[in-house]
Design a protein around this motif. Structure first.
Motif, PDB file in Angstrom:
ATOM      1  N   ALA A   1      -4.010  37.258 -44.442  1.00 35.57           N
ATOM      2  CA  ALA A   1      -2.756  37.671 -44.085  1.00 35.57           C
ATOM      3  C   ALA A   1      -1.631  37.586 -44.433  1.00 35.57           C
ATOM      4  O   ALA A   1      -0.426  37.242 -44.679  1.00 35.57           O
ATOM      5  CB  ALA A   1      -2.208  38.989 -43.047  1.00 35.57           C
ATOM      6  N   PHE A   2      -1.642  35.513 -44.486  1.00 37.19           N
ATOM      7  CA  PHE A   2      -0.586  34.449 -44.101  1.00 37.19           C
ATOM      8  C   PHE A   2       0.403  34.589 -44.019  1.00 37.19           C
ATOM      9  O   PHE A   2       1.198  34.426 -44.289  1.00 37.19           O
ATOM     10  CB  PHE A   2      -0.468  34.272 -46.091  1.00 37.19           C
ATOM     11  N   THR A   3      -0.425  35.111 -42.493  1.00 37.95           N
ATOM     12  CA  THR A   3       1.467  35.184 -41.498  1.00 37.95           C
ATOM     13  C   THR A   3       2.173  33.875 -41.432  1.00 37.95           C
ATOM     14  O   THR A   3       3.299  33.290 -40.608  1.00 37.95           O
ATOM     15  CB  THR A   3       0.612  36.109 -40.061  1.00 37.95           C
ATOM     16  N   LYS A   4       1.530  32.830 -42.297  1.00 34.64           N
ATOM     17  CA  LYS A   4       2.088  31.577 -41.924  1.00 34.64           C
ATOM     18  C   LYS A   4       1.298  30.660 -43.627  1.00 34.64           C
ATOM     19  O   LYS A   4       0.753  31.056 -44.837  1.00 34.64           O
ATOM     20  CB  LYS A   4       1.115  30.294 -41.285  1.00 34.64           C
ATOM     21  N   CYS A   5       2.568  30.487 -43.041  1.00 36.34           N
ATOM     22  CA  CYS A   5       2.352  29.316 -45.719  1.00 36.34           C
ATOM     23  C   CYS A   5       1.338  28.817 -45.395  1.00 36.34           C
ATOM     24  O   CYS A   5       1.657  26.970 -44.639  1.00 36.34           O
ATOM     25  CB  CYS A   5       3.979  28.923 -45.563  1.00 36.34           C
ATOM     26  N   PRO A   6       0.821  29.059 -46.457  1.00 33.01           N
ATOM     27  CA  PRO A   6      -0.509  28.062 -46.552  1.00 33.01           C
ATOM     28  C   PRO A   6      -0.428  26.535 -46.912  1.00 33.01           C
ATOM     29  O   PRO A   6      -0.968  26.073 -46.532  1.00 33.01           O
ATOM     30  CB  PRO A   6      -0.744  28.248 -47.459  1.00 33.01           C
ATOM     31  N   LYS A   7       1.458  25.804 -47.676  1.00 35.83           N
ATOM     32  CA  LYS A   7       1.438  24.842 -48.332  1.00 35.83           C
ATOM     33  C   LYS A   7       1.897  24.513 -46.746  1.00 35.83           C
ATOM     34  O   LYS A   7       1.704  23.119 -46.526  1.00 35.83           O
ATOM     35  CB  LYS A   7       2.183  25.301 -49.204  1.00 35.83           C
TER      36      LYS A   7
END
Length: 150
Positions: A29-35
């Motif tokens: 879900a990308f609740t945190k930025c992947p970068k």
């Protein structure tokens, strides 16, 4: 943890805004930025999608957004059923065709386009193409052998 790759082939003459990632993963879900690893926000963006051949589709969609990276993350599994439901009655031959999320438009332009007050050529002139389209490869958590030591 993820790996990033970038594709940039946009002419600099077009108006540009935001970075984009079309999330193909069902379980991420990308609740945190992947970068940058900061928490993502939920924002609505009027996305412009080009469907082959020559069909523009405007979708006001809730997406994950990282204000630090100016990154919009949209789930592929949410966009495709909405496109199919829209075109199954009006234009069924394009359901399942290739598509590209090109960029965004301003909210007022989305409203005018939704009411068919703008022609496709006028809408194209108002699009903000993405500055960059990113692709993240999810690396599952777990123990991995250390390649440096034997």
């Amino acid at each position: 943890m993820s790996k990033i790759s970038s594709k940039t082939s946009k002419p600099k003459s077009l108006k540009q805004r935001h970075r984009f990632f079309l999330n193909p993963y069902i379980d991420c879900a990308f609740t945190k930025c992947p970068k940058c690893e900061t928490k993502t926000k939920i924002r609505k963006f009027p996305l412009v999608i080009h469907i082959q051949p020559q069909q523009l589709f405007l979708l006001n969609k809730q997406c994950k957004y990282c204000p630090s990276c100016d990154l919009i993350i949209a789930k592929k599994q949410e966009i495709e059923p909405l496109m199919a439901a829209t075109f199954v009655q009006t234009n069924p031959q394009i359901v399942g065709n290739n598509y590209v999320v090109m960029g965004t438009v301003d909210k007022k332009d989305w409203k005018e386009g939704d009411k068919n007050l703008l022609s496709p050529s006028e809408m194209i002139g108002r699009i903000y193409v993405f500055k960059d389209v990113w692709n993240f490869e999810v690396i599952p958590a777990g123990w991995y052998p250390n390649k440096g030591k034997q």
